[in-house]
Scaffold this active site. Structure first.
Site, short mmCIF file in Angstrom:
data_model
loop_
_atom_site.label_atom_id
_atom_site.label_comp_id
_atom_site.label_asym_id
_atom_site.label_seq_id
_atom_site.Cartn_x
_atom_site.Cartn_y
_atom_site.Cartn_z
N LYS A 13 0.82 -1.22 0.00
CA LYS A 13 0.00 0.00 0.00
C LYS A 13 0.85 1.27 0.00
O LYS A 13 0.60 2.18 -0.76
CB LYS A 13 -0.88 0.06 1.26
CG LYS A 13 -2.02 -0.90 1.30
CD LYS A 13 -2.96 -0.59 2.46
CE LYS A 13 -2.45 -0.56 3.84
NZ LYS A 13 -1.64 -1.35 4.56
N ARG A 88 -9.74 2.04 8.47
CA ARG A 88 -9.38 0.67 8.80
C ARG A 88 -10.49 -0.03 9.58
O ARG A 88 -10.35 -1.19 9.92
CB ARG A 88 -8.11 0.67 9.64
CG ARG A 88 -6.84 0.31 8.87
CD ARG A 88 -5.70 0.39 9.84
NE ARG A 88 -4.55 -0.37 9.47
CZ ARG A 88 -3.44 0.13 8.91
NH1 ARG A 88 -3.40 1.39 8.58
NH2 ARG A 88 -2.41 -0.64 8.69
N ARG A 127 11.91 -6.17 4.65
CA ARG A 127 11.47 -4.77 4.57
C ARG A 127 12.29 -3.82 5.43
O ARG A 127 12.54 -4.07 6.60
CB ARG A 127 10.00 -4.66 4.97
CG ARG A 127 9.57 -3.19 5.01
CD ARG A 127 8.17 -3.02 4.67
NE ARG A 127 7.34 -2.98 5.86
CZ ARG A 127 6.04 -2.67 5.80
NH1 ARG A 127 5.47 -2.42 4.66
NH2 ARG A 127 5.34 -2.65 6.91
P1 AMP Z 1 0.61 1.06 8.38
O1 AMP Z 1 1.87 1.79 8.17
O2 AMP Z 1 -0.52 1.57 7.53
O3 AMP Z 1 0.79 -0.44 8.27
O4 AMP Z 1 0.15 1.35 9.90
C1 AMP Z 1 0.97 0.97 10.98
C2 AMP Z 1 0.15 0.93 12.27
O5 AMP Z 1 -0.39 2.24 12.54
C3 AMP Z 1 -1.06 0.01 12.25
O6 AMP Z 1 -0.72 -1.34 12.53
C4 AMP Z 1 -1.91 0.64 13.35
O7 AMP Z 1 -1.41 0.32 14.63
C5 AMP Z 1 -1.67 2.14 13.15
N1 AMP Z 1 -2.67 2.73 12.22
C6 AMP Z 1 -2.45 3.27 11.00
N2 AMP Z 1 -3.58 3.70 10.44
C7 AMP Z 1 -4.57 3.41 11.33
C8 AMP Z 1 -5.99 3.57 11.32
N3 AMP Z 1 -6.62 4.11 10.28
N4 AMP Z 1 -6.68 3.14 12.41
C9 AMP Z 1 -6.05 2.61 13.47
N5 AMP Z 1 -4.74 2.40 13.54
C10 AMP Z 1 -3.98 2.79 12.48
#
Ligand code: AMP
Length: 216
Positions: A13, A88, A127
């Protein structure tokens, strides 16, 4: 255009969002990157969010909804974006819906990146992420030019704290239980497009651009 990218952790993503924002010349809103930046800067939001993130849990909806509202306020009338990692949960999606309706605007497409679980787990090992600009690399098939340095901003790369196997398995379960229901949610609204994410970043990007109907 207003695009949302959804997909499990490690589905690509972040990489595809960065490319898409450049291609469409729109604002890129990656909630994971925003939260990590807050953690690095030690802000109250970062300190609170980190408690959840390091365990692979979602940050509570009210915190996330407030965060996105602030971005929307800042954007004024120019509400074009690619959203990566938001919404999410169904709650977040409902709140986004209301925010868009209030401004009389609609989403264009919601792109679901489809990647097999075994492929996701194998991507984990390699990664590396830039804490400064959010760029991600994969030591297996998307190496930086210099081993541990970001090609884009020159800062050192590191492994994300939540990229440990145990945390990733948690994040996958959280995805299945809390985020995956969004597939049906956006399907019912006629917005969802599925894209096979198991290929090189260039190939996946072409598929996304085709799926959302961008002429290049
Ligand atoms: P990502 O980089 O998108 O994989 O996000 C890393 C972490 O940030 C996730 O595992 C969540 O703990 C937190 N996070 C990011 N976006 C959200 C969201 N929309 N709602 C809740 N937690 C989020």
């Amino acid at each position: 255009m207003r695009i949302i990218l959804i997909g499990p952790p490690m589905s690509g993503k972040g990489t595809q969002t960065a490319r898409l924002c450049k291609e469409l010349n729109v604002r890129c809103i990656s909630t994971g990157n925003i939260l990590r930046k807050n953690i690095a800067e030690g802000t109250p939001l970062g300190l609170e969010a980190n408690k959840y993130m390091k365990k692979g849990h979602l940050v509570p909806d009210d915190m996330m909804i407030d965060l996105i509202s602030e971005y929307f306020e800042e954007m004024g009338d120019k509400i074009d974006f690619v959203l990566d990692g938001y919404p999410r949960t169904i709650n977040q999606a409902d709140s986004l819906d209301k925010a868009l309706k209030k401004r009389n605007i609609e989403l264009d497409k919601v792109v679901l990146l489809v990647v097999d679980r075994n492929v996701l787990l194998s991507r984990l090992t390699g990664r590396m992420t830039c804490e400064n600009c959010g760029a991600t690399y994969n030591l297996i098939n998307g190496k930086p030019k210099e081993f541990d340095t970001c090609d884009q901003c020159g800062k050192k790369l590191s492994k994300r704290e939540d990229d440990k196997l145990e945390t990733l398995v948690n994040r996958l379960t959280v995805y299945t239980n809390q985020t995956r229901p969004l597939v049906e949610y956006y399907e019912k609204k006629g917005k969802l497009v599925r894209v096979d994410g198991d290929d090189t970043p260039d190939e996946v990007f072409k598929r996304i651009v085709d799926a959302i109907g961008v002429k290049r």
